[in-house]
Design an enzyme around this catalytic site. Sequence first.
Site, mmCIF file in Angstrom:
data_model
loop_
_atom_site.group_PDB
_atom_site.id
_atom_site.type_symbol
_atom_site.label_atom_id
_atom_site.label_comp_id
_atom_site.label_asym_id
_atom_site.label_seq_id
_atom_site.Cartn_x
_atom_site.Cartn_y
_atom_site.Cartn_z
ATOM 1 N N ALA A 65 0.863 -1.180 0.000
ATOM 2 C CA ALA A 65 0.000 0.000 0.000
ATOM 3 C C ALA A 65 0.901 1.231 0.000
ATOM 4 O O ALA A 65 2.086 1.158 0.341
ATOM 5 C CB ALA A 65 -0.890 -0.021 1.233
ATOM 6 N N GLY A 109 0.853 -5.024 1.105
ATOM 7 C CA GLY A 109 -0.400 -5.120 0.352
ATOM 8 C C GLY A 109 -0.220 -5.765 -1.013
ATOM 9 O O GLY A 109 -1.173 -6.324 -1.557
ATOM 10 N N GLU A 112 -0.437 -9.354 -0.309
ATOM 11 C CA GLU A 112 -1.836 -9.637 0.056
ATOM 12 C C GLU A 112 -2.736 -9.639 -1.182
ATOM 13 O O GLU A 112 -3.634 -10.466 -1.309
ATOM 14 C CB GLU A 112 -2.317 -8.603 1.078
ATOM 15 N N GLU A 132 5.258 -4.976 6.975
ATOM 16 C CA GLU A 132 4.544 -3.918 7.710
ATOM 17 C C GLU A 132 5.118 -3.675 9.107
ATOM 18 O O GLU A 132 5.131 -2.550 9.601
ATOM 19 C CB GLU A 132 3.052 -4.267 7.834
HETATM 20 C C1 HXC Z 1 5.015 4.436 -1.390
HETATM 21 C C2 HXC Z 1 6.890 3.495 -2.294
HETATM 22 C C3 HXC Z 1 6.554 2.234 -1.749
HETATM 23 C C4 HXC Z 1 5.354 2.146 -0.988
HETATM 24 C C5 HXC Z 1 8.401 2.028 -2.826
HETATM 25 N N1 HXC Z 1 8.037 3.316 -2.962
HETATM 26 N N2 HXC Z 1 7.515 1.345 -2.094
HETATM 27 N N3 HXC Z 1 6.119 4.574 -2.126
HETATM 28 N N4 HXC Z 1 4.626 3.269 -0.847
HETATM 29 N N5 HXC Z 1 4.942 1.003 -0.466
HETATM 30 C C6 HXC Z 1 8.738 4.384 -3.679
HETATM 31 C C7 HXC Z 1 9.978 4.841 -2.918
HETATM 32 O O1 HXC Z 1 9.621 5.736 -1.901
HETATM 33 C C8 HXC Z 1 10.750 5.503 -4.032
HETATM 34 O O2 HXC Z 1 10.198 6.762 -4.300
HETATM 35 C C9 HXC Z 1 10.442 4.608 -5.236
HETATM 36 O O3 HXC Z 1 9.227 3.910 -4.903
HETATM 37 C C10 HXC Z 1 11.527 3.566 -5.485
HETATM 38 O O4 HXC Z 1 11.731 2.834 -4.302
HETATM 39 P P1 HXC Z 1 13.161 2.643 -3.595
HETATM 40 O O5 HXC Z 1 12.928 2.356 -2.163
HETATM 41 O O6 HXC Z 1 14.060 3.802 -3.920
HETATM 42 O O7 HXC Z 1 13.686 1.336 -4.365
HETATM 43 P P2 HXC Z 1 14.649 0.204 -3.819
HETATM 44 O O8 HXC Z 1 15.793 0.784 -3.049
HETATM 45 O O9 HXC Z 1 14.966 -0.647 -5.009
HETATM 46 O O10 HXC Z 1 13.778 -0.645 -2.783
HETATM 47 C C11 HXC Z 1 12.643 -1.350 -3.230
HETATM 48 C C12 HXC Z 1 11.804 -1.807 -1.997
HETATM 49 C C13 HXC Z 1 11.515 -0.581 -1.100
HETATM 50 C C14 HXC Z 1 12.568 -2.867 -1.213
HETATM 51 C C15 HXC Z 1 10.520 -2.411 -2.553
HETATM 52 O O11 HXC Z 1 10.962 0.465 -1.922
HETATM 53 C C16 HXC Z 1 10.570 -0.836 0.024
HETATM 54 O O12 HXC Z 1 10.947 -1.384 1.051
HETATM 55 N N6 HXC Z 1 9.314 -0.409 -0.120
HETATM 56 C C17 HXC Z 1 8.307 -0.465 0.938
HETATM 57 C C18 HXC Z 1 7.863 -1.880 1.168
HETATM 58 C C19 HXC Z 1 6.835 -1.936 2.296
HETATM 59 O O13 HXC Z 1 7.122 -1.620 3.448
HETATM 60 N N7 HXC Z 1 5.630 -2.350 1.954
HETATM 61 C C20 HXC Z 1 4.521 -2.431 2.906
HETATM 62 C C21 HXC Z 1 3.713 -1.183 2.877
HETATM 63 S S1 HXC Z 1 2.469 -1.182 4.089
HETATM 64 P P3 HXC Z 1 11.109 8.092 -4.451
HETATM 65 O O14 HXC Z 1 10.110 9.203 -4.480
HETATM 66 O O15 HXC Z 1 12.061 8.122 -3.302
HETATM 67 O O16 HXC Z 1 11.800 7.879 -5.774
HETATM 68 C C22 HXC Z 1 1.254 -2.118 3.410
HETATM 69 C C23 HXC Z 1 0.034 -2.300 4.268
HETATM 70 C C24 HXC Z 1 -1.037 -3.060 3.553
HETATM 71 O O17 HXC Z 1 1.331 -2.589 2.329
HETATM 72 C C25 HXC Z 1 -2.239 -3.102 4.430
HETATM 73 C C26 HXC Z 1 -3.550 -3.031 3.733
HETATM 74 C C27 HXC Z 1 -3.690 -2.166 2.594
#
Ligand code: HXC
Length: 258
Positions: A65, A109, A112, A132
């Site tokens: 998400a 998400g 999921e 998360e």
């Molecule tokens: C918003 C995101 C994002 C996310 C990545 N980006 N994931 N933006 N929400 N979930 C954005 C980054 O901020 C960045 O934007 C761009 O995408 C590229 O990502 P990087 O981090 O620079 O890439 P990389 O170093 O290759 O790492 C990839 C990654 C990492 C490992 C996937 O991005 C990451 O850990 N993402 C978050 C994963 C996460 O925690 N997911 C769970 C979310 S909570 P900029 O602007 O800096 O270029 C969830 C709850 C669900 O899903 C519950 C119900 C809906």
Amino acid sequence: MQENLILMEKHGRVRLLQINRPEAMNALSPELMLQLAKRIEDFETDPEVGAVVLTGNEKAFAAGADIKAMKDWSYMDVYQADFVTSTWERISTFRKPVIAAVAGFALGGGCELAMMCDFILAAENAKFGQPEITIGTIPGAGGTQRLARFVGKSKAMEMVLTGRMMLAAEAERCGLVSRVFPIAELLPEALRVAQKMTELSSPILMMAKESVNRSFEVSLEEGIRFERRLFHSSFATEDQKEGMAAFVEKRKPTFKNR
Ligand code: HXC
């Protein structure tokens, strides 16, 4: 409002949906999920749609998400909007077959969403996880429930409590993923499998899907009773008559979805 967060291609009676926010690792913003839910809603009643393939890009199916959207939301914001339930759940109630074709990250998400599909085909570079916990929350779109059912308690707990990612080979070994392909073969294979399903009877596919899904909700005895009733119902369809007649007459069946 951003247009085209979900791209669509027609392949016969298969609809290929592609999550389209490459600049944000396909993070699933509310607008994106609304567009996806609307597509699914339209497909539900469209007889021209027999099956769906949901995919992302080579780097990410979806990295979760949208954290940037969620970070300042209050309890009242998410409660009153019925966040997740109002849009995401539409995928899990879709009655036609839907395959997740996953390459790259399927996190939070994203994982999921893939698990809401009927089965997951993965590229060798796919990475699944529920990170998360590392951002101060827990899975909220079924991750704690569906992952445990897919992979069992120990692995689900480890992933949910530590945020560890699982690579495609491990995901296949533990049953999260049905099959793994080299990345170039993932989409052609997913489309081929979906295409095959569109040659089958649509109402019978719905019965089969509903029956398997029922197994996750009820006791074995109740599930078998449910299956038996649907199995009996299939005998009321023209497609059952056609399917069995075609077998006996050594020809290919022509299902009418009746
Ligand atoms: C918003 C995101 C994002 C996310 C990545 N980006 N994931 N933006 N929400 N979930 C954005 C980054 O901020 C960045 O934007 C761009 O995408 C590229 O990502 P990087 O981090 O620079 O890439 P990389 O170093 O290759 O790492 C990839 C990654 C990492 C490992 C996937 O991005 C990451 O850990 N993402 C978050 C994963 C996460 O925690 N997911 C769970 C979310 S909570 P900029 O602007 O800096 O270029 C969830 C709850 C669900 O899903 C519950 C119900 C809906």
